[in-house]
Design an enzyme around this catalytic site. Sequence first.
Site, mmCIF file in Angstrom:
data_model
loop_
_atom_site.group_PDB
_atom_site.id
_atom_site.type_symbol
_atom_site.label_atom_id
_atom_site.label_comp_id
_atom_site.label_asym_id
_atom_site.label_seq_id
_atom_site.Cartn_x
_atom_site.Cartn_y
_atom_site.Cartn_z
ATOM 1 N N TYR A 362 0.803 -1.233 0.000
ATOM 2 C CA TYR A 362 0.000 0.000 0.000
ATOM 3 C C TYR A 362 0.835 1.282 0.000
ATOM 4 C CZ TYR A 362 -0.390 -0.398 5.278
ATOM 5 O OH TYR A 362 -0.186 -0.511 6.618
ATOM 6 N N GLU A 363 0.125 2.365 -0.263
ATOM 7 C CA GLU A 363 0.726 3.689 -0.495
ATOM 8 C C GLU A 363 1.780 3.640 -1.614
ATOM 9 O OE1 GLU A 363 1.142 6.489 2.605
ATOM 10 O OE2 GLU A 363 -0.279 5.433 3.888
#
Length: 382
Positions: A362-363
Amino acid sequence: MDFVLDKEHEQLRALVREFAERELAPGAAERDEAERFDRALFDKMADLGLTGIPWPEAYGGAGMDYLAYVIAVEEISRVDASMGVCLSAHTSLAGWPIYKFGTEAQKQKYLRPMAEGRWLGAYGLTEPGSGSDAAGMRTTARREGDHYVLNGSKVFITNGGPADVYVVFALTDPEKRAHGVTAFIVEKGMPGFSIGKKEKKMGIRASTTVELVFDNCRVPVENRLGDEGFGFKIAMMTLDGGRNGIAAQAVGIAQGAFDHARDYALSRRQFGKPIAEQQAIQFKLADMVTQIEAARLLTYKAAWLESQGLPYGQASAMSKVFASDTAMRVTTEAVQIFGGYGYIREYPVERYMRDAKITQIYEGTNEIQRLVIARGILQAQR
Ligand code: COS
Protein backbone atom coordinates in the site's frame (compact mmCIF):
# COMPACT_ATOMS: atom_id res chain seq x y z
CA MET A 1 25.82 14.91 11.67
CA ASP A 2 24.26 13.56 14.84
CA PHE A 3 22.97 10.00 15.24
CA VAL A 4 21.67 10.46 18.79
CA LEU A 5 18.04 11.41 19.31
CA ASP A 6 17.53 14.53 21.41
CA LYS A 7 15.79 14.41 24.77
CA GLU A 8 12.37 15.40 23.38
CA HIS A 9 12.34 12.52 20.86
CA GLU A 10 13.67 10.02 23.41
CA GLN A 11 10.95 11.02 25.86
CA LEU A 12 8.31 10.64 23.18
CA ARG A 13 9.62 7.17 22.29
CA ALA A 14 9.53 6.10 25.95
CA LEU A 15 6.00 7.50 26.37
CA VAL A 16 4.65 5.74 23.27
CA ARG A 17 6.40 2.47 24.06
CA GLU A 18 4.94 2.43 27.56
CA PHE A 19 1.48 3.24 26.16
CA ALA A 20 1.72 0.54 23.48
CA GLU A 21 2.82 -2.12 25.96
CA ARG A 22 0.14 -1.17 28.48
CA GLU A 23 -2.85 -0.39 26.26
CA LEU A 24 -2.30 -2.10 22.90
CA ALA A 25 -0.34 -5.29 23.61
CA PRO A 26 -2.92 -7.10 25.79
CA GLY A 27 -5.72 -7.15 23.17
CA ALA A 28 -3.74 -7.06 19.92
CA ALA A 29 -4.10 -10.77 19.13
CA GLU A 30 -7.81 -10.79 20.01
CA ARG A 31 -8.57 -7.73 17.85
CA ASP A 32 -6.68 -9.33 14.95
CA GLU A 33 -8.62 -12.57 15.36
CA ALA A 34 -11.97 -10.74 15.57
CA GLU A 35 -11.00 -8.26 12.78
CA ARG A 36 -12.13 -5.52 15.16
CA PHE A 37 -11.06 -1.87 15.07
CA ASP A 38 -11.28 -0.32 18.53
CA ARG A 39 -11.99 3.42 18.32
CA ALA A 40 -11.41 3.76 22.08
CA LEU A 41 -7.72 3.05 21.46
CA PHE A 42 -7.55 5.92 18.98
CA ASP A 43 -9.18 8.10 21.65
CA LYS A 44 -6.45 7.06 24.07
CA MET A 45 -3.79 7.99 21.52
CA ALA A 46 -5.53 11.37 21.29
CA ASP A 47 -5.36 11.78 25.08
CA LEU A 48 -1.59 11.32 24.83
CA GLY A 49 -1.36 13.97 22.09
CA LEU A 50 -0.38 11.47 19.36
CA THR A 51 -3.10 12.28 16.81
CA GLY A 52 -1.61 15.57 15.60
CA ILE A 53 2.10 15.28 16.34
CA PRO A 54 3.50 17.38 13.46
CA TRP A 55 0.79 20.08 13.34
CA PRO A 56 1.20 23.43 15.06
CA GLU A 57 -0.48 23.98 18.40
CA ALA A 58 -2.67 26.62 16.69
CA TYR A 59 -4.40 23.70 14.93
CA GLY A 60 -4.59 21.48 18.00
CA GLY A 61 -1.34 19.65 17.22
CA ALA A 62 1.69 18.87 19.37
CA GLY A 63 3.97 21.20 17.40
CA MET A 64 6.64 18.53 16.97
CA ASP A 65 8.40 17.43 13.78
CA TYR A 66 8.08 14.53 11.33
CA LEU A 67 10.81 12.58 13.13
CA ALA A 68 8.64 12.59 16.27
CA TYR A 69 5.72 11.40 14.16
CA VAL A 70 7.60 8.44 12.62
CA ILE A 71 8.96 7.43 16.04
CA ALA A 72 5.36 7.27 17.32
CA VAL A 73 4.17 5.19 14.34
CA GLU A 74 7.18 2.88 14.77
CA GLU A 75 6.53 2.30 18.47
CA ILE A 76 2.79 1.73 18.01
CA SER A 77 3.48 -0.71 15.13
CA ARG A 78 6.08 -2.60 17.18
CA VAL A 79 3.12 -3.82 19.22
CA ASP A 80 0.07 -3.38 16.97
CA ALA A 81 0.54 -2.63 13.26
CA SER A 82 -3.20 -2.08 12.79
CA MET A 83 -3.16 0.89 15.15
CA GLY A 84 0.10 1.98 13.51
CA VAL A 85 -1.52 2.30 10.09
CA CYS A 86 -4.58 3.92 11.64
CA LEU A 87 -2.37 6.68 13.05
CA SER A 88 -0.30 6.94 9.88
CA ALA A 89 -3.26 7.25 7.49
CA HIS A 90 -4.96 9.70 9.86
CA THR A 91 -1.89 11.93 10.09
CA SER A 92 -0.05 11.63 6.76
CA LEU A 93 -2.84 10.93 4.32
CA ALA A 94 -5.76 12.92 5.74
CA GLY A 95 -4.15 15.57 7.96
CA TRP A 96 -1.16 16.52 5.81
CA PRO A 97 -3.02 17.64 2.63
CA ILE A 98 -5.41 19.74 4.74
CA TYR A 99 -2.48 21.25 6.65
CA LYS A 100 -0.56 21.95 3.46
CA PHE A 101 -3.30 23.00 1.03
CA GLY A 102 -6.34 23.79 3.19
CA THR A 103 -7.72 27.28 3.71
CA GLU A 104 -7.60 28.69 7.23
CA ALA A 105 -11.31 27.88 7.60
CA GLN A 106 -10.74 24.26 6.45
CA LYS A 107 -7.88 23.85 8.91
CA GLN A 108 -9.95 25.13 11.81
CA LYS A 109 -12.96 23.07 10.79
CA TYR A 110 -11.20 19.79 9.96
CA LEU A 111 -7.52 19.71 10.94
CA ARG A 112 -8.11 20.91 14.50
CA PRO A 113 -10.61 18.20 15.51
CA MET A 114 -8.45 15.63 13.72
CA ALA A 115 -5.30 16.77 15.51
CA GLU A 116 -7.16 16.68 18.80
CA GLY A 117 -8.32 13.17 17.93
CA ARG A 118 -12.03 13.98 18.09
CA TRP A 119 -12.31 13.16 14.39
CA LEU A 120 -10.59 10.32 12.54
CA GLY A 121 -9.25 10.89 9.01
CA ALA A 122 -9.02 8.79 5.84
CA TYR A 123 -7.83 9.21 2.24
CA GLY A 124 -9.58 8.03 -0.92
CA LEU A 125 -7.51 7.71 -4.10
CA THR A 126 -7.54 4.07 -5.24
CA GLU A 127 -10.43 2.72 -7.29
CA PRO A 128 -11.34 -0.77 -8.47
CA GLY A 129 -9.73 -0.04 -11.86
CA SER A 130 -6.93 2.30 -10.81
CA GLY A 131 -4.26 1.33 -8.30
CA SER A 132 -0.71 1.98 -9.48
CA ASP A 133 -2.09 4.05 -12.36
CA ALA A 134 -3.70 6.55 -10.01
CA ALA A 135 -4.48 9.00 -12.83
CA GLY A 136 -6.72 6.34 -14.40
CA MET A 137 -9.47 7.06 -11.84
CA ARG A 138 -13.14 7.21 -12.94
CA THR A 139 -14.84 9.01 -10.05
CA THR A 140 -16.20 12.34 -11.26
CA ALA A 141 -17.09 15.64 -9.60
CA ARG A 142 -19.50 17.86 -11.54
CA ARG A 143 -19.95 21.46 -10.45
CA GLU A 144 -23.57 22.48 -9.80
CA GLY A 145 -23.82 25.99 -8.38
CA ASP A 146 -22.25 26.09 -4.93
CA HIS A 147 -21.80 22.31 -4.80
CA TYR A 148 -19.87 19.55 -6.56
CA VAL A 149 -21.71 16.31 -7.27
CA LEU A 150 -19.48 13.25 -6.85
CA ASN A 151 -20.15 9.90 -8.51
CA GLY A 152 -18.03 6.77 -8.35
CA SER A 153 -16.30 4.60 -5.78
CA LYS A 154 -12.99 4.21 -3.96
CA VAL A 155 -11.57 0.97 -2.59
CA PHE A 156 -9.10 -0.25 0.06
CA ILE A 157 -9.70 2.81 2.25
CA THR A 158 -7.88 2.56 5.57
CA ASN A 159 -9.93 3.91 8.54
CA GLY A 160 -12.97 4.06 6.23
CA GLY A 161 -16.24 3.56 8.11
CA PRO A 162 -15.20 4.85 11.52
CA ALA A 163 -13.49 7.87 9.89
CA ASP A 164 -15.24 11.24 10.11
CA VAL A 165 -13.23 13.13 7.44
CA TYR A 166 -12.15 11.84 4.00
CA VAL A 167 -9.76 13.51 1.57
CA VAL A 168 -11.09 12.26 -1.77
CA PHE A 169 -9.91 12.70 -5.35
CA ALA A 170 -12.23 12.97 -8.35
CA LEU A 171 -12.13 14.10 -11.98
CA THR A 172 -13.56 17.56 -12.59
CA ASP A 173 -12.25 17.35 -16.16
CA PRO A 174 -12.12 13.68 -17.22
CA GLU A 175 -10.43 14.44 -20.57
CA LYS A 176 -7.33 15.73 -18.84
CA ARG A 177 -6.55 12.65 -16.69
CA ALA A 178 -3.97 13.71 -14.06
CA HIS A 179 -4.50 17.41 -14.81
CA GLY A 180 -8.27 17.04 -14.44
CA VAL A 181 -8.19 15.68 -10.87
CA THR A 182 -9.48 17.77 -7.95
CA ALA A 183 -9.28 17.07 -4.19
CA PHE A 184 -12.24 17.33 -1.81
CA ILE A 185 -12.86 17.08 1.91
CA VAL A 186 -15.86 14.82 2.36
CA GLU A 187 -17.56 14.44 5.71
CA LYS A 188 -19.21 11.34 7.04
CA GLY A 189 -22.96 11.78 6.60
CA MET A 190 -22.87 14.03 3.53
CA PRO A 191 -25.84 13.15 1.33
CA GLY A 192 -25.02 10.50 -1.27
CA PHE A 193 -21.88 9.27 0.55
CA SER A 194 -21.93 5.77 1.98
CA ILE A 195 -19.63 2.98 3.06
CA GLY A 196 -19.62 -0.14 0.87
CA LYS A 197 -17.92 -3.50 1.25
CA LYS A 198 -15.63 -4.10 4.22
CA GLU A 199 -12.60 -6.16 3.18
CA LYS A 200 -11.45 -9.31 4.97
CA LYS A 201 -7.68 -9.17 5.00
CA MET A 202 -4.54 -11.27 5.48
CA GLY A 203 -3.05 -8.81 7.96
CA ILE A 204 -3.60 -5.50 9.77
CA ARG A 205 -6.97 -7.00 10.49
CA ALA A 206 -7.75 -4.71 13.42
CA SER A 207 -7.83 -1.71 11.07
CA THR A 208 -10.77 -1.13 8.76
CA THR A 209 -10.43 -1.29 4.97
CA VAL A 210 -13.58 -0.41 3.07
CA GLU A 211 -15.13 0.80 -0.15
CA LEU A 212 -16.45 4.37 -0.35
CA VAL A 213 -19.51 4.92 -2.55
CA PHE A 214 -20.48 8.31 -4.01
CA ASP A 215 -23.95 8.37 -5.50
CA ASN A 216 -24.73 11.97 -6.47
CA CYS A 217 -22.88 12.99 -3.32
CA ARG A 218 -23.20 16.75 -2.81
CA VAL A 219 -20.04 18.40 -1.50
CA PRO A 220 -20.05 22.18 -0.88
CA VAL A 221 -17.60 24.21 -2.96
CA GLU A 222 -15.90 25.37 0.24
CA ASN A 223 -14.83 21.74 0.74
CA ARG A 224 -12.70 21.72 -2.40
CA LEU A 225 -9.07 21.31 -1.35
CA GLY A 226 -6.82 23.43 -3.56
CA ASP A 227 -7.68 24.51 -7.08
CA GLU A 228 -9.55 22.51 -9.68
CA GLY A 229 -7.09 20.31 -11.59
CA PHE A 230 -4.47 20.43 -8.80
CA GLY A 231 -5.70 17.28 -7.08
CA PHE A 232 -3.27 14.79 -8.62
CA LYS A 233 -0.31 16.79 -7.38
CA ILE A 234 -1.88 16.96 -3.93
CA ALA A 235 -2.38 13.18 -4.03
CA MET A 236 1.24 12.54 -5.07
CA MET A 237 2.76 15.00 -2.60
CA THR A 238 0.63 13.51 0.17
CA LEU A 239 1.94 10.04 -0.67
CA ASP A 240 5.53 11.32 -0.66
CA GLY A 241 5.20 11.80 3.11
CA GLY A 242 2.72 8.98 3.71
CA ARG A 243 5.20 6.46 2.37
CA ASN A 244 7.64 7.32 5.11
CA GLY A 245 4.88 6.69 7.65
CA ILE A 246 4.58 3.20 6.14
CA ALA A 247 8.35 2.80 6.36
CA ALA A 248 8.04 3.62 10.08
CA GLN A 249 5.25 1.07 10.41
CA ALA A 250 7.48 -1.52 8.72
CA VAL A 251 10.42 -0.72 11.02
CA GLY A 252 8.11 -1.15 14.02
CA ILE A 253 6.76 -4.48 12.75
CA ALA A 254 10.30 -5.75 12.11
CA GLN A 255 11.50 -4.60 15.53
CA GLY A 256 8.52 -6.19 17.29
CA ALA A 257 9.07 -9.52 15.53
CA PHE A 258 12.80 -9.36 16.25
CA ASP A 259 12.21 -8.70 19.97
CA HIS A 260 9.91 -11.72 20.22
CA ALA A 261 12.38 -13.91 18.28
CA ARG A 262 15.37 -12.84 20.40
CA ASP A 263 13.49 -13.52 23.66
CA TYR A 264 12.33 -16.88 22.36
CA ALA A 265 15.84 -17.83 21.22
CA LEU A 266 17.16 -17.10 24.71
CA SER A 267 14.53 -19.21 26.45
CA ARG A 268 13.99 -22.11 24.04
CA ARG A 269 16.32 -25.03 24.73
CA GLN A 270 17.25 -27.67 22.16
CA PHE A 271 20.21 -30.09 22.19
CA GLY A 272 20.74 -29.17 25.86
CA LYS A 273 21.21 -25.39 25.48
CA PRO A 274 19.30 -22.24 24.47
CA ILE A 275 18.97 -22.04 20.70
CA ALA A 276 20.47 -18.51 20.92
CA GLU A 277 23.82 -20.25 21.53
CA GLN A 278 23.66 -21.89 18.13
CA GLN A 279 25.46 -20.07 15.35
CA ALA A 280 22.62 -20.71 12.88
CA ILE A 281 20.30 -18.67 15.11
CA GLN A 282 22.89 -16.04 16.01
CA PHE A 283 23.55 -15.28 12.33
CA LYS A 284 19.83 -14.87 11.72
CA LEU A 285 19.52 -12.45 14.66
CA ALA A 286 22.60 -10.51 13.49
CA ASP A 287 21.21 -10.08 9.97
CA MET A 288 17.79 -9.12 11.29
CA VAL A 289 19.07 -6.42 13.62
CA THR A 290 21.42 -5.02 10.96
CA GLN A 291 18.63 -4.72 8.40
CA ILE A 292 16.30 -3.10 10.93
CA GLU A 293 18.92 -0.53 11.85
CA ALA A 294 19.51 0.36 8.19
CA ALA A 295 15.75 0.68 7.57
CA ARG A 296 15.37 2.89 10.63
CA LEU A 297 18.16 5.20 9.52
CA LEU A 298 16.59 5.65 6.06
CA THR A 299 13.22 6.35 7.66
CA TYR A 300 14.56 8.88 10.15
CA LYS A 301 16.56 10.58 7.41
CA ALA A 302 13.48 11.03 5.21
CA ALA A 303 11.57 12.43 8.21
CA TRP A 304 14.45 14.78 8.98
CA LEU A 305 14.53 16.02 5.38
CA GLU A 306 10.81 16.78 5.49
CA SER A 307 11.19 18.57 8.83
CA GLN A 308 13.99 20.70 7.36
CA GLY A 309 11.86 21.67 4.37
CA LEU A 310 14.22 19.80 2.01
CA PRO A 311 13.07 17.50 -0.84
CA TYR A 312 12.11 14.10 0.60
CA GLY A 313 10.03 12.26 -2.04
CA GLN A 314 12.85 10.06 -3.26
CA ALA A 315 14.14 9.47 0.28
CA SER A 316 10.63 8.36 1.34
CA ALA A 317 10.39 5.97 -1.60
CA MET A 318 13.76 4.49 -0.59
CA SER A 319 12.79 4.14 3.07
CA LYS A 320 9.46 2.56 2.14
CA VAL A 321 11.02 -0.02 -0.20
CA PHE A 322 13.83 -0.94 2.13
CA ALA A 323 11.85 -0.96 5.37
CA SER A 324 8.96 -2.96 3.96
CA ASP A 325 11.26 -5.54 2.34
CA THR A 326 13.10 -5.69 5.68
CA ALA A 327 9.85 -6.21 7.57
CA MET A 328 8.97 -9.13 5.29
CA ARG A 329 12.44 -10.72 5.63
CA VAL A 330 12.71 -10.18 9.39
CA THR A 331 9.22 -11.44 10.22
CA THR A 332 9.75 -14.52 8.04
CA GLU A 333 12.98 -15.27 9.91
CA ALA A 334 11.23 -14.66 13.23
CA VAL A 335 8.67 -17.33 12.32
CA GLN A 336 11.58 -19.63 11.37
CA ILE A 337 13.29 -19.09 14.74
CA PHE A 338 10.07 -20.02 16.52
CA GLY A 339 9.90 -23.17 14.37
CA GLY A 340 6.53 -24.95 14.53
CA TYR A 341 5.36 -22.54 17.25
CA GLY A 342 5.96 -19.67 14.85
CA TYR A 343 3.30 -20.99 12.54
CA ILE A 344 0.50 -21.16 15.08
CA ARG A 345 -1.65 -18.26 16.20
CA GLU A 346 -1.05 -18.79 19.90
CA TYR A 347 2.36 -17.19 19.37
CA PRO A 348 2.69 -13.63 18.12
CA VAL A 349 5.10 -13.78 15.20
CA GLU A 350 2.76 -15.14 12.52
CA ARG A 351 0.64 -11.97 13.00
CA TYR A 352 3.74 -9.85 12.42
CA MET A 353 4.49 -11.75 9.21
CA ARG A 354 0.92 -11.27 7.94
CA ASP A 355 1.00 -7.59 8.91
CA ALA A 356 4.37 -7.02 7.19
CA LYS A 357 3.17 -8.05 3.74
CA ILE A 358 0.90 -5.06 3.15
CA THR A 359 3.77 -2.60 3.72
CA GLN A 360 5.21 -3.77 0.39
CA ILE A 361 1.90 -3.01 -1.31
CA TYR A 362 0.00 0.00 0.00
CA GLU A 363 0.73 3.69 -0.49
CA GLY A 364 2.34 2.62 -3.75
CA THR A 365 3.64 -0.87 -4.42
CA ASN A 366 7.38 -1.34 -4.05
CA GLU A 367 7.54 -1.58 -7.84
CA ILE A 368 6.10 1.97 -8.00
CA GLN A 369 8.60 3.12 -5.35
CA ARG A 370 11.45 1.82 -7.52
CA LEU A 371 9.96 3.74 -10.45
CA VAL A 372 9.90 6.92 -8.35
CA ILE A 373 13.51 6.35 -7.23
CA ALA A 374 14.65 5.65 -10.80
CA ARG A 375 12.90 8.76 -12.14
CA GLY A 376 14.70 10.80 -9.49
CA ILE A 377 18.07 9.39 -10.53
CA LEU A 378 17.43 10.03 -14.23
CA GLN A 379 16.12 13.56 -13.64
CA ALA A 380 19.23 14.37 -11.60
CA GLN A 381 21.38 13.33 -14.60
CA ARG A 382 19.55 15.60 -17.04
N1 COS B 1 5.01 15.59 -6.35
C1 COS B 1 4.50 16.60 -7.09
N2 COS B 1 4.01 16.41 -8.33
C2 COS B 1 4.05 15.15 -8.82
C3 COS B 1 4.57 14.07 -8.11
C4 COS B 1 5.07 14.34 -6.81
N3 COS B 1 5.58 13.38 -6.05
N4 COS B 1 4.48 12.96 -8.84
C5 COS B 1 3.93 13.33 -10.01
N5 COS B 1 3.66 14.65 -9.99
C6 COS B 1 3.09 15.46 -11.06
C7 COS B 1 3.99 15.42 -12.28
O1 COS B 1 5.01 16.40 -12.20
C8 COS B 1 3.01 15.70 -13.41
O2 COS B 1 2.73 17.06 -13.48
P1 COS B 1 3.10 17.92 -14.82
O3 COS B 1 2.50 17.16 -15.97
O4 COS B 1 2.44 19.24 -14.57
O5 COS B 1 4.58 17.97 -14.88
C9 COS B 1 1.73 15.04 -12.90
O6 COS B 1 1.85 14.92 -11.48
C10 COS B 1 1.53 13.68 -13.50
O7 COS B 1 2.66 12.92 -13.15
P2 COS B 1 3.18 11.69 -14.01
O8 COS B 1 3.15 12.03 -15.46
O9 COS B 1 4.46 11.24 -13.42
O10 COS B 1 2.01 10.66 -13.72
P3 COS B 1 1.89 9.12 -14.01
O11 COS B 1 0.51 8.87 -14.46
O12 COS B 1 3.04 8.68 -14.89
O13 COS B 1 2.03 8.44 -12.56
C11 COS B 1 3.09 7.50 -10.65
C12 COS B 1 3.09 8.58 -11.72
C13 COS B 1 3.16 6.09 -11.22
C14 COS B 1 4.31 7.78 -9.81
C15 COS B 1 1.80 7.65 -9.80
O14 COS B 1 0.66 7.29 -10.53
C16 COS B 1 1.83 6.85 -8.53
O15 COS B 1 2.46 7.24 -7.54
N6 COS B 1 1.12 5.70 -8.51
C17 COS B 1 0.96 4.94 -7.29
C18 COS B 1 -0.28 5.38 -6.59
C19 COS B 1 -0.27 4.98 -5.16
O16 COS B 1 0.70 5.13 -4.44
N7 COS B 1 -1.41 4.47 -4.71
C20 COS B 1 -1.59 4.12 -3.36
C21 COS B 1 -2.83 4.79 -2.89
S1 COS B 1 -2.90 5.06 -1.20
S2 COS B 1 -3.03 3.33 -0.39
